[in-house]
Design a protein around this motif. Structure first.
Motif, PDB file in Angstrom:
ATOM      1  N   ASN A 117      -2.734 -27.985 -23.527  1.00  0.00           N
ATOM      2  CA  ASN A 117      -2.291 -28.582 -24.778  1.00  0.00           C
ATOM      3  C   ASN A 117      -1.494 -29.867 -24.594  1.00  0.00           C
ATOM      4  OD1 ASN A 117      -3.447 -26.416 -26.031  1.00  0.00           O
ATOM      5  ND2 ASN A 117      -1.537 -25.401 -26.519  1.00  0.00           N
ATOM      6  N   ILE A 118      -0.916 -30.062 -23.427  1.00  0.00           N
ATOM      7  CA  ILE A 118      -0.112 -31.265 -23.210  1.00  0.00           C
ATOM      8  C   ILE A 118      -0.565 -31.968 -21.942  1.00  0.00           C
ATOM      9  CG2 ILE A 118       1.902 -30.293 -24.372  1.00  0.00           C
ATOM     10  CD1 ILE A 118       3.173 -29.990 -21.593  1.00  0.00           C
ATOM     11  N   GLU A 119      -0.306 -33.255 -21.904  1.00  0.00           N
ATOM     12  CA  GLU A 119      -0.627 -34.038 -20.713  1.00  0.00           C
ATOM     13  C   GLU A 119       0.621 -34.068 -19.834  1.00  0.00           C
ATOM     14  OE1 GLU A 119      -2.442 -37.827 -21.584  1.00  0.00           O
ATOM     15  OE2 GLU A 119      -3.245 -37.023 -23.450  1.00  0.00           O
ATOM     16  N   SER A 120       0.495 -33.561 -18.632  1.00  0.00           N
ATOM     17  CA  SER A 120       1.666 -33.425 -17.767  1.00  0.00           C
ATOM     18  C   SER A 120       2.210 -34.759 -17.269  1.00  0.00           C
ATOM     19  CB  SER A 120       1.335 -32.525 -16.585  1.00  0.00           C
ATOM     20  OG  SER A 120       0.257 -33.068 -15.859  1.00  0.00           O
ATOM     21  N   ASP A 121       1.396 -35.803 -17.263  1.00  0.00           N
ATOM     22  CA  ASP A 121       1.861 -37.090 -16.750  1.00  0.00           C
ATOM     23  C   ASP A 121       2.512 -37.966 -17.823  1.00  0.00           C
ATOM     24  OD1 ASP A 121      -0.576 -37.400 -18.037  1.00  0.00           O
ATOM     25  OD2 ASP A 121      -1.261 -38.996 -16.723  1.00  0.00           O
ATOM     26  N   VAL A 122       2.552 -37.509 -19.063  1.00  0.00           N
ATOM     27  CA  VAL A 122       3.162 -38.277 -20.144  1.00  0.00           C
ATOM     28  C   VAL A 122       4.680 -38.219 -20.003  1.00  0.00           C
ATOM     29  CG1 VAL A 122       3.517 -38.360 -22.643  1.00  0.00           C
ATOM     30  CG2 VAL A 122       1.251 -37.911 -21.726  1.00  0.00           C
ATOM     31  N   LYS A 123       5.309 -39.385 -20.070  1.00  0.00           N
ATOM     32  CA  LYS A 123       6.766 -39.482 -20.022  1.00  0.00           C
ATOM     33  C   LYS A 123       7.258 -39.855 -21.421  1.00  0.00           C
ATOM     34  CE  LYS A 123       6.952 -39.598 -15.392  1.00  0.00           C
ATOM     35  NZ  LYS A 123       7.192 -38.439 -14.637  1.00  0.00           N
ATOM     36  N   VAL A 124       8.371 -39.263 -21.828  1.00  0.00           N
ATOM     37  CA  VAL A 124       8.912 -39.543 -23.157  1.00  0.00           C
ATOM     38  C   VAL A 124      10.334 -40.055 -23.043  1.00  0.00           C
ATOM     39  CG1 VAL A 124       7.460 -37.883 -24.361  1.00  0.00           C
ATOM     40  CG2 VAL A 124       9.650 -37.146 -23.488  1.00  0.00           C
ATOM     41  N   THR A 125      10.673 -40.935 -23.971  1.00  0.00           N
ATOM     42  CA  THR A 125      12.031 -41.432 -24.119  1.00  0.00           C
ATOM     43  C   THR A 125      12.423 -41.168 -25.554  1.00  0.00           C
ATOM     44  OG1 THR A 125      11.724 -43.126 -22.422  1.00  0.00           O
ATOM     45  CG2 THR A 125      13.511 -43.468 -24.006  1.00  0.00           C
ATOM     46  N   LEU A 126      13.529 -40.473 -25.740  1.00  0.00           N
ATOM     47  CA  LEU A 126      13.904 -40.035 -27.080  1.00  0.00           C
ATOM     48  C   LEU A 126      15.402 -39.795 -27.133  1.00  0.00           C
ATOM     49  CD1 LEU A 126      12.983 -38.681 -29.877  1.00  0.00           C
ATOM     50  CD2 LEU A 126      13.061 -36.562 -28.601  1.00  0.00           C
ATOM     51  N   THR A 127      16.011 -40.234 -28.212  1.00  0.00           N
ATOM     52  CA  THR A 127      17.412 -39.926 -28.470  1.00  0.00           C
ATOM     53  C   THR A 127      17.489 -39.315 -29.852  1.00  0.00           C
ATOM     54  OG1 THR A 127      18.157 -41.756 -27.095  1.00  0.00           O
ATOM     55  CG2 THR A 127      19.748 -40.861 -28.657  1.00  0.00           C
ATOM     56  N   ALA A 128      18.090 -38.148 -29.949  1.00  0.00           N
ATOM     57  CA  ALA A 128      18.255 -37.471 -31.233  1.00  0.00           C
ATOM     58  C   ALA A 128      19.661 -36.925 -31.307  1.00  0.00           C
ATOM     59  CB  ALA A 128      17.236 -36.344 -31.376  1.00  0.00           C
ATOM     60  N   HIS A 129      20.327 -37.163 -32.415  1.00  0.00           N
ATOM     61  CA  HIS A 129      21.680 -36.647 -32.617  1.00  0.00           C
ATOM     62  C   HIS A 129      21.713 -35.878 -33.931  1.00  0.00           C
ATOM     63  CE1 HIS A 129      25.971 -36.295 -32.276  1.00  0.00           C
ATOM     64  NE2 HIS A 129      26.095 -36.767 -33.512  1.00  0.00           N
ATOM     65  N   ASN A 130      21.825 -34.572 -33.826  1.00  0.00           N
ATOM     66  CA  ASN A 130      21.867 -33.682 -34.993  1.00  0.00           C
ATOM     67  C   ASN A 130      20.669 -33.849 -35.918  1.00  0.00           C
ATOM     68  OD1 ASN A 130      23.943 -31.955 -34.605  1.00  0.00           O
ATOM     69  ND2 ASN A 130      25.411 -33.069 -35.860  1.00  0.00           N
ATOM     70  N   GLU A 131      19.511 -34.090 -35.357  1.00  0.00           N
ATOM     71  CA  GLU A 131      18.287 -34.193 -36.155  1.00  0.00           C
ATOM     72  C   GLU A 131      17.618 -32.828 -36.216  1.00  0.00           C
ATOM     73  OE1 GLU A 131      15.634 -37.454 -35.334  1.00  0.00           O
ATOM     74  OE2 GLU A 131      17.253 -38.566 -34.400  1.00  0.00           O
ATOM     75  N   LYS A 132      16.837 -32.617 -37.268  1.00  0.00           N
ATOM     76  CA  LYS A 132      16.110 -31.358 -37.399  1.00  0.00           C
ATOM     77  C   LYS A 132      15.056 -31.254 -36.303  1.00  0.00           C
ATOM     78  CE  LYS A 132      16.648 -30.854 -42.365  1.00  0.00           C
ATOM     79  NZ  LYS A 132      15.959 -30.772 -43.650  1.00  0.00           N
ATOM     80  N   LEU A 133      14.857 -30.036 -35.821  1.00  0.00           N
ATOM     81  CA  LEU A 133      13.870 -29.787 -34.776  1.00  0.00           C
ATOM     82  C   LEU A 133      12.495 -30.295 -35.197  1.00  0.00           C
ATOM     83  CD1 LEU A 133      12.971 -28.550 -32.096  1.00  0.00           C
ATOM     84  CD2 LEU A 133      12.817 -26.346 -33.254  1.00  0.00           C
ATOM     85  N   GLU A 134      12.132 -30.080 -36.432  1.00  0.00           N
ATOM     86  CA  GLU A 134      10.825 -30.523 -36.925  1.00  0.00           C
ATOM     87  C   GLU A 134      10.662 -32.031 -36.755  1.00  0.00           C
ATOM     88  OE1 GLU A 134       8.060 -30.120 -40.918  1.00  0.00           O
ATOM     89  OE2 GLU A 134      10.222 -29.954 -41.132  1.00  0.00           O
ATOM     90  N   ALA A 135      11.690 -32.796 -37.112  1.00  0.00           N
ATOM     91  CA  ALA A 135      11.622 -34.255 -37.011  1.00  0.00           C
ATOM     92  C   ALA A 135      11.531 -34.703 -35.555  1.00  0.00           C
ATOM     93  CB  ALA A 135      12.830 -34.883 -37.679  1.00  0.00           C
ATOM     94  N   VAL A 136      12.253 -34.026 -34.681  1.00  0.00           N
ATOM     95  CA  VAL A 136      12.226 -34.379 -33.256  1.00  0.00           C
ATOM     96  C   VAL A 136      10.850 -34.109 -32.666  1.00  0.00           C
ATOM     97  CG1 VAL A 136      13.195 -33.844 -31.001  1.00  0.00           C
ATOM     98  CG2 VAL A 136      14.709 -34.051 -32.973  1.00  0.00           C
ATOM     99  N   LEU A 137      10.277 -32.953 -32.980  1.00  0.00           N
ATOM    100  CA  LEU A 137       8.949 -32.628 -32.440  1.00  0.00           C
ATOM    101  C   LEU A 137       7.879 -33.570 -32.971  1.00  0.00           C
ATOM    102  CD1 LEU A 137       9.054 -28.728 -32.527  1.00  0.00           C
ATOM    103  CD2 LEU A 137       9.281 -30.225 -30.539  1.00  0.00           C
ATOM    104  N   LYS A 138       8.017 -34.036 -34.200  1.00  0.00           N
ATOM    105  CA  LYS A 138       7.032 -34.965 -34.765  1.00  0.00           C
ATOM    106  C   LYS A 138       7.059 -36.310 -34.049  1.00  0.00           C
ATOM    107  CE  LYS A 138       6.359 -33.102 -39.356  1.00  0.00           C
ATOM    108  NZ  LYS A 138       6.471 -33.330 -40.799  1.00  0.00           N
ATOM    109  N   LYS A 139       8.171 -36.653 -33.442  1.00  0.00           N
ATOM    110  CA  LYS A 139       8.268 -37.927 -32.719  1.00  0.00           C
ATOM    111  C   LYS A 139       7.372 -37.952 -31.483  1.00  0.00           C
ATOM    112  CE  LYS A 139      12.875 -39.115 -34.265  1.00  0.00           C
ATOM    113  NZ  LYS A 139      14.264 -39.434 -33.868  1.00  0.00           N
ATOM    114  N   PHE A 140       6.958 -36.790 -31.002  1.00  0.00           N
ATOM    115  CA  PHE A 140       6.088 -36.731 -29.834  1.00  0.00           C
ATOM    116  C   PHE A 140       4.652 -37.080 -30.159  1.00  0.00           C
ATOM    117  CE2 PHE A 140       9.288 -33.546 -28.154  1.00  0.00           C
ATOM    118  CZ  PHE A 140       9.883 -34.461 -27.309  1.00  0.00           C
ATOM    119  N   TYR A 141       4.288 -37.152 -31.429  1.00  0.00           N
ATOM    120  CA  TYR A 141       2.892 -37.443 -31.793  1.00  0.00           C
ATOM    121  C   TYR A 141       2.666 -38.903 -31.941  1.00  0.00           C
ATOM    122  CZ  TYR A 141       2.016 -32.524 -32.423  1.00  0.00           C
ATOM    123  OH  TYR A 141       1.873 -31.188 -32.219  1.00  0.00           O
TER     124      TYR A 141
END
Length: 87
Positions: free
Chosen positions: A63-87
Motif C-alpha cells: 500500500n505504500i512506497e517504502s522509498d518515499v520521504k516526507v517532510t511535515l510539520t503539524a501542531h495540534n492538527e486533527k489526525l485526519e488533516a495530517v493523514l490527508k497531507k500524505f496524498y
C-alpha cells in the motif's frame, strides 16, 4: 404461536440494544497530532504519528512506497488533516 411472538419481540429488543452502542470509529480522526518530520521515510512517519496519537495505523507494504520521504510539520492538527497531507 404466542411463544414465537415473544421470542421475536425479545430478539428485536436485544438487537436494538446492541445497535444503540456508541461508535468511536470516526472519533480517532479528531485526535490532535503534533509532529515534525523532515525527509522521513513514509513508514517511519506513520509509526511516529501512531505513537503520538495512540492510534494504530495499519498498512501493508503493497500500500505504500517504502522509498518515499516526507517532510511535515503539524501542531495540534486533527489526525485526519495530517493523514490527508500524505496524498
Amino acid at each position: 404461536m404466542k411463544i414465537n411472538a415473544i421470542i421475536l419481540l425479545v430478539v428485536c429488543s436485544l438487537s436494538t440494544i446492541a445497535m444503540a452502542d456508541n461508535s468511536y470509529g470516526q472519533s480517532v480522526l479528531e485526535k490532535p497530532v503534533t509532529v515534525k518530520l523532515k525527509n522521513t521515510p513514509l513508514a517511519d512517519a506513520l509509526e511516529r504519528i501512531s505513537a503520538s496519537t495512540g492510534v494504530r495505523i495499519m498498512y501493508t507494504g503493497n500500500n505504500i512506497e517504502s522509498d518515499v520521504k516526507v517532510t511535515l510539520t503539524a501542531h495540534n492538527e486533527k489526525l485526519e488533516a495530517v493523514l490527508k497531507k500524505f496524498y
